[in-house]
Design an enzyme around this catalytic site. Structure first.
Site, short mmCIF file in Angstrom:
data_model
loop_
_atom_site.label_atom_id
_atom_site.label_comp_id
_atom_site.label_asym_id
_atom_site.label_seq_id
_atom_site.Cartn_x
_atom_site.Cartn_y
_atom_site.Cartn_z
N GLY B 190 0.79 -1.24 0.00
CA GLY B 190 0.00 0.00 0.00
C GLY B 190 0.81 1.28 0.00
O GLY B 190 0.24 2.37 0.15
N TRP B 238 5.49 -5.78 2.37
CA TRP B 238 4.60 -6.60 1.54
C TRP B 238 5.17 -7.93 1.07
O TRP B 238 4.49 -8.67 0.35
CB TRP B 238 4.15 -5.79 0.32
CG TRP B 238 5.25 -5.20 -0.51
CD1 TRP B 238 5.82 -3.97 -0.34
CD2 TRP B 238 5.91 -5.78 -1.64
NE1 TRP B 238 6.80 -3.77 -1.30
CE2 TRP B 238 6.87 -4.86 -2.11
CE3 TRP B 238 5.78 -7.01 -2.32
CZ2 TRP B 238 7.70 -5.11 -3.21
CZ3 TRP B 238 6.60 -7.26 -3.40
CH2 TRP B 238 7.53 -6.31 -3.84
N ASP B 299 11.53 4.07 -6.16
CA ASP B 299 10.65 2.92 -5.90
C ASP B 299 11.43 1.63 -5.70
O ASP B 299 10.95 0.55 -6.02
CB ASP B 299 9.64 2.74 -7.05
CG ASP B 299 8.44 1.89 -6.63
OD1 ASP B 299 8.36 1.53 -5.44
OD2 ASP B 299 7.59 1.58 -7.48
#
Lengths: 274, 531
Positions: B190, B238, B299
């Site tokens: 998320g 995650w 990222d």
């Protein structure tokens, strides 16, 4: 059979997925049509970057997900709309049912502006005379337009929608000079298309051709006569990729400047029906 | 006659399956002693993905044939599962959050369970599931709408179902839980929805939450000083973790800070994003952390599954941890203290001059995202992504699926974001793909990261590696080739084309004394063995 395997897989994947995607019911049942006004494209860009770019890249050239450049041209608005709003079961493509039909049309309209080899040149020749030059130059021996011609080279029925006049001119004069990078809707990254490859097998057989498929273990070529050749890479003594070369002959010395303009104008006029 | 035949079939079926798959904690701790089974996501708590099975060897692997295949009825997403195999039963997941128990002899479905999902929010991630945890007589799975569920291993019946976090805020789960002695831990995704990262621990029997660790601070907490006055967000957890039962430490990686490609308003190192956390699971406290990519803007999550191993460094036996980071560097840490031991790039990278003596990157100027797009290696998806590496204690090599790919990183102008929404206009990438990108299976000396061999792949892959005591490394390609390499030399020994992208970590197991290898391709689950 092995050589045509990837094409079959791609085709099966497409047919298996699209009806399933269309069976998902978007919240807005209005049919999706590309919206291409500057304001629509600008909003399509915003929606694309917010919704799609994480997987398909900011330029729709592919990232985690496949390249979408050229996808609206290949699939059409209805199928694109179905996939965007319904997703593709069995893949990472989620449905975006919250987009309205208009918003989906704006996204498709924006995608239609990407990945073309469009250029500043405007075709200046006579398309009717270009058709004659096409027929007299033997082009139909290797290319199909609207169902007529030979299949050794790529189909040209919609080449005017995908390629600009300058690109077409360069290719006629020096085939292989500019190779487009494209990915089909079901494929991943943008591989160089029509790459010329020379291989020599361990038993000394030499084959030149256009790359049709390649993976880590095999490569499949299509030769100038349109025959497919399948090779295991470990069984080759030589594998050379030669960008700049092509199985297509140059028309530099066989067409006059006027004939070339006419032929470019004719090819540019081929926007084809779906 | 017919009734008798039916009864006989039932008897044979029942005889082929154990009465009940009982997996007490100690069995998972000692999983290396029973290589026929694959008892946890990473093969053992160390996450090594190494099997002691030796039946398949470089000499006979070319004889592998398909034993069985399983196809979910209608999988709604990428299949990225890595199974757990216990006494002839294989527990797989199907996208988005289904668990299915298969007879590992035949592929026959024994039971299946799916959650009821409504209006799922999944921002910046695929709706998929990578696997389960098994403990005692239960199977634990986390769902895309951020629940943790305990299922009965024999029937698939729900024992408890607990909400981990609010899916409407953008919390979603694709990774496997970690089940240890009496506890089940789970992280969430998320970060692209700018949620506040967390890691939760539940009582395995009751589903009661025992503790929560927030991976980024609340405004006003001491670590908030590393966020330039902005509200800390991201740092999600995650992917899979590793566990050292003797040290009683859990190792869990964290993802990117939010917003992603524009860090102007979050000046500072943004603790504890893009870091590895070593957690005492009894206290629910972070014992140490190691941040790989301070103030990250590409990222490059530090979410890769860590691998624990024991090695010798400068003549001294050490308890180590190997970590192939999405940022293209391989790190070796002391897993007791978090001290940096060694590190070097395992794939092309253009953003750092190297690592300093503490393992911190010496960042080169002008390597962040720019408004026009700045070409930097690796790409957004990284030199590796969610897939698992493997480590062989026999070769002492670390096998990584490296992705050689760059991106034009674009810095968005809009730094405004709202929790639970993808930040519009924050930036992104134009990836170099196709012939400009490729992949490789690389064998690294585990204690240093020095490359011993590589096997080139046509394109960057999304397939983990599996190492076996028989001397093999299995992996796959994005085109759909599943293959075996010699673990010592990297020489290709066997390959088969499965017709669609492979997106899973292969595993191996044994039933009735016969070794099999599992992988998925497209939406099909394949098992191979010798005829």
């Amino acid at each position: 059979m092995k050589a045509i395997r990837p094409l079959c897989v791609a085709a099966l994947g497409f047919f298996a997925c699209v009806p399933a995607a269309l069976s998902q019911i978007p919240r807005d049942p209005t049919p999706v049509v590309s919206k291409t006004s500057p304001a629509d494209i600008a909003n399509g860009k915003i929606l694309y970057e917010a919704t799609c770019s994480r997987c398909h890249g900011l330029d729709a050239g592919g990232s985690d997900g496949p390249s979408l450049q050229g996808a609206p041209e290949r699939l059409g608005d209805e199928a694109m709309g179905g996939i965007i709003r319904g997703g593709i079961p069995g893949t990472g493509m989620n449905g975006f049912g919250s987009l309205s039909a208009d918003e989906t049309g704006q996204v498709i309209g924006y995608l239609r502006t990407l990945g073309h080899t469009a250029d500043a040149e405007i075709a200046k020749g006579d398309p009717a005379k270009g058709k004659t030059a096409y027929e007299s130059s033997g082009c139909a021996g290797c290319h199909i337009i609207s169902g007529e011609g030979g299949g050794a080279g790529p189909e040209l029925t919609r080449v005017g929608a995908m390629r600009g006049p300058s690109y077409l001119r360069t290719t006629l004069l020096t085939p292989g000079a500019i190779l487009p990078k494209e990915g089909g809707a079901m494929e991943r990254g943008r591989f160089t298309q029509f790459l010329f490859v020379h291989v020599v097998t361990k038993d000394g057989r030499s084959v030149n051709g256009t790359r049709v498929y390649e993976d880590s273990f095999t490569i499949e070529l299509k030769d100038a006569a349109g025959r497919f050749h399948s090779f295991k890479k470990l069984e080759l003594q030589k594998l050379e990729k030669l960008p700049g070369k092509s199985v297509m002959p140059s028309f530099k010395d066989t067409l006059s400047a006027t004939q070339l303009d006419d032929l470019v104008a004719y090819l540019s006029s081929l926007k084809g029906a779906q | 006659m017919r009734a008798t035949k039916y009864a006989l079939v039932l008897f044979v079926f029942a005889a082929a399956l154990p009465a009940l798959a009982q997996v007490p904690y100690q069995r998972v701790v000692n999983s290396d002693s029973e290589p026929a089974n694959w008892l946890s996501y990473g093969g053992n708590y160390y996450g090594q993905r190494f099997s002691g099975l030796k039946q398949l060897t470089p000499q006979n692997v070319s004889g592998l044939k398909m034993a069985w295949a399983y196809q979910p009825v209608r999988p709604a997403g990428n299949v990225e599962t890595s199974p757990v195999v216990v006494d002839g039963i294989m527990y797989v997941t199907e996208p988005p959050s289904t668990v299915t128990a298969l007879d590992a002899h035949t592929g026959a479905k024994l039971w299946t369970w799916s959650p009821i999902l409504k209006n799922v929010v999944a921002i910046g991630l695929f709706q998929t599931n990578r696997g389960v945890a098994v403990l005692d007589n239960r199977v634990y799975v986390a769902t895309i709408d951020a629940h943790l569920v305990a299922l009965d291993a024999k029937t698939g019946a729900v024992i408890w179902n607990t909400v981990v976090a609010d899916n409407k805020m953008g919390y979603a789960i694709t990774g496997p839980p970690l089940a240890i002695d009496g506890k089940v831990m789970i992280g969430t995704g998320g970060s692209e929805a700018a949620v506040r990262g967390l890691l939760d621990c539940f009582d395995a029997k009751t589903g009661k939450r025992l503790w929560r660790i927030w991976t980024v601070p609340a405004p006003g907490e001491p670590e908030a000083a590393t966020w330039g006055g902005s509200t800390p967000a991201g740092g999600t957890t995650w992917n899979a973790a590793a566990y050292d039962p003797k040290l009683n430490l859990v190792y869990w990686g964290t993802g990117n800070p939010a917003p992603d490609w524009n860090g102007d308003e979050r000046q500072g190192s943004n603790l504890y994003t893009c870091a590895l956390l070593a957690i005492d699971p009894d206290a629910g406290k972070v014992k140490w952390y190691f941040q790989f990519s301070p103030h990250e803007t590409h990222d490059w999550d530090a979410s890769e599954p860590p691998i624990l191993f024991d090695g010798v460094v400068k003549g001294q036996p050490r308890k180590l941890l190997g970590f192939a980071n999405r940022n293209a560097f391989y790190y070796v840490l002391d897993r007791e203290t978090g001290a940096f031991v060694a590190g070097m790039p395992y794939a092309k990278q253009t953003w750092a001059k190297g690592l300093d003596e503490k393992g911190q990157p010496i960042v080169l100027p002008d390597t962040g995202p720019s408004p026009e797009g700045n070409l930097v290696f690796p790409s957004i998806t990284g030199a590796i992504n969610w897939t698992s590496n493997s480590y062989s204690p026999l070769t002492k090599l670390f096998y990584v699926d490296a992705r050689e790919m760059g991106s034009y990183f674009v810095k968005g102008t809009n730094t405004h974001w709202e929790m639970g929404k993808f930040p519009i206009g924050a930036g992104g990438e134009r990836a170099l793909s196709g012939d400009d990108a490729y992949g490789a299976i690389r064998a690294l000396e585990a204690t240093s990261g020095k490359m011993k061999w590589e096997f080139r792949l046509h394109s960057p892959s999304w397939v983990g590696t599996l190492a076996t005591a028989g001397g093999l490394v299995f992996s796959g390609s994005d085109e759909g080739n599943f293959f075996a390499l010699d673990a010592v030399t990297g020489k290709p020994l066997w390959d088969v084309y499965l017709g669609s992208s492979i997106r899973s970590n292969p595993v191996t197991f044994s039933v009735d004394g016969k070794q099999y290898v599992f992988v998925t391709a497209g939406t099909t689950y394949f098992v191979f063995g010798l005829p």
